[in-house]
Motif scaffolding. Structure first.
Motif, mmCIF file in Angstrom:
data_model
loop_
_atom_site.group_PDB
_atom_site.id
_atom_site.type_symbol
_atom_site.label_atom_id
_atom_site.label_comp_id
_atom_site.label_asym_id
_atom_site.label_seq_id
_atom_site.Cartn_x
_atom_site.Cartn_y
_atom_site.Cartn_z
ATOM 1 N N LYS A 65 117.628 22.509 61.520
ATOM 2 C CA LYS A 65 115.953 23.348 61.327
ATOM 3 C C LYS A 65 116.060 24.715 62.186
ATOM 4 O O LYS A 65 116.663 24.824 62.872
ATOM 5 C CB LYS A 65 115.086 22.567 61.694
ATOM 6 C CG LYS A 65 115.215 20.901 61.086
ATOM 7 C CD LYS A 65 114.736 21.015 59.776
ATOM 8 C CE LYS A 65 114.481 19.371 59.164
ATOM 9 N NZ LYS A 65 114.337 19.343 57.763
ATOM 10 N N GLN A 88 109.160 24.158 59.274
ATOM 11 C CA GLN A 88 109.873 23.789 58.136
ATOM 12 C C GLN A 88 109.570 22.204 57.863
ATOM 13 O O GLN A 88 109.555 21.393 58.787
ATOM 14 C CB GLN A 88 111.483 23.912 58.451
ATOM 15 C CG GLN A 88 112.525 23.613 57.533
ATOM 16 C CD GLN A 88 113.868 24.224 57.936
ATOM 17 O OE1 GLN A 88 114.461 23.367 58.594
ATOM 18 N NE2 GLN A 88 114.354 25.232 57.382
ATOM 19 N N ASP A 197 122.597 22.439 53.616
ATOM 20 C CA ASP A 197 121.793 22.210 52.983
ATOM 21 C C ASP A 197 120.520 23.413 52.662
ATOM 22 O O ASP A 197 119.764 23.837 51.688
ATOM 23 C CB ASP A 197 120.964 21.121 53.343
ATOM 24 C CG ASP A 197 121.565 19.775 53.399
ATOM 25 O OD1 ASP A 197 122.614 19.816 52.340
ATOM 26 O OD2 ASP A 197 121.382 18.908 54.200
ATOM 27 N N GLU A 198 120.909 24.360 53.493
ATOM 28 C CA GLU A 198 119.859 25.549 53.777
ATOM 29 C C GLU A 198 120.792 26.713 53.574
ATOM 30 O O GLU A 198 121.633 26.570 54.530
ATOM 31 C CB GLU A 198 118.786 25.670 54.618
ATOM 32 C CG GLU A 198 118.109 26.682 55.104
ATOM 33 C CD GLU A 198 117.009 26.726 56.026
ATOM 34 O OE1 GLU A 198 116.510 27.913 56.293
ATOM 35 O OE2 GLU A 198 116.677 25.589 56.408
#
Length: 319
Positions: A65, A88, A197-198
């Motif tokens: 994150k 987030q 994923d990000e």
């Protein structure tokens, strides 16, 4: 969002070190990747007086994150308050404080306070955040205690390897960023798995071959800044290390081309030295062993990145 959806937690630990020393570790966020296991990378975005805006990249319940927080320092009271500016998902908002309280001239108590709410009304999301806060708070406080109480000089070692490339930084970055292809491109990589994923926040797992033919598994979180930097921290480490952070730096050179540097910062796992290297091995022996192994792999990667960018490798042709 209802008021009772906000949760508050408090975690604390006693530290056998002076309060001012402990407060300094809390206040300097740039040292957090070396001090706190969940923190991968930390930057001060802006600072004015006792206020600062920071950006953190960290793991939470096994996922990566990133967020930004406003912090206020009160050195006299030995407190740092924080409030996430951009949380987030599933976090809707979070804040809290570090409080360092002297117990004696050589000991103190550290309290870590949090208040938070989820981005949704789903109780499962709030439970997920609570679990992450509990896990990270306990980990951070134990790590803070260990760092503050450590005797003797700093046991970290940092070293660089650099090559010059007669090519573009963009092509070098492409080679380093596309780690999912390293099994095909790097002879010391036996297996690789890359999750992203990000954008620009990666989890990289790979099996690396050693000189004796054996392999070891590492797992890293990587923070990627296109064409300039990739910062990483290993969250699954080989037996000889308790900390390994690193970065790939790509810098333009006057007159053309780029310099590419691989930088490692390592802390040795002293409990495993004898098991891995034999009864006669020392901390210095382990440091040299790790440095040789990491530099060897880095220089191999840098050489192939150089060839790729200069058009010799990677299926490219020189223009």
């Amino acid at each position: 969002m209802t008021e009772n959806a906000v949760r508050e937690t408090e975690h604390e630990i006693n530290v056998c070190a002076p309060a001012d020393l402990v407060y300094a570790l809390v206040a300097d966020v740039t040292r957090w990747p070396e001090t706190f296991p969940p923190t991968v990378h930390a930057e001060v975005v802006e600072r004015e007086g006792d206020a600062e805006l920071i950006r953190l990249w960290a793991t939470a319940n096994g996922t990566a994150k990133t967020w930004t927080s406003r912090r206020e320092h009160d050195a006299a009271a030995r407190t740092v308050t924080f409030r996430q500016e951009r949380s987030q998902h599933p976090v809707g908002g979070m804040g809290g404080a570090w409080v360092v309280e002297p117990v004696s001239a050589t000991s103190c108590r550290v309290r870590l306070l949090h208040d938070f709410h989820a981005a949704t009304d789903d109780p499962a999301d709030l439970d997920w955040i609570s679990q992450a806060v509990d896990r990270n708070s306990a980990s951070e406080l134990q790590a803070l205690k260990a760092s503050a109480e450590a005797a003797g000089p700093d046991d970290l070692i940092t070293f660089d390897d650099t090559v010059t490339v007669d090519g573009s930084g963009k092509d070098v970055y492409e080679f380093l960023n596309e780690a999912q292809l390293w099994q095909e491109r790097l002879p010391h990589v036996a297996r690789v798995s890359l999750e992203e994923d990000e954008p620009s926040l990666q989890i990289l797992e790979m099996d690396t071959r050693t000189k004796d033919g054996s392999t070891h598994t590492t797992r890293s979180v990587r923070v990627c800044k296109p064409a300039t930097t990739i910062v990483y921290k290993q969250i699954v480490l080989p037996a000889l290390m308790t900390l390994h952070t690193g970065r790939w730096l790509i810098e333009e050179r006057e007159g053309g081309g780029v310099s590419v540097t691989s930088r490692h910062t390592v802390r040795i796992n002293t409990e495993n030295i004898a098991k891995v290297l034999g009864e006669d091995a020392t901390v210095r022996t382990a440091q040299e062993f790790v440095r040789t192994a990491l530099s060897g792999n880095s220089l191999a990667t840098l050489g192939l990145a150089k060839a790729y960018a200069e058009g010799v490798g990677g299926g490219r042709t020189r223009s």
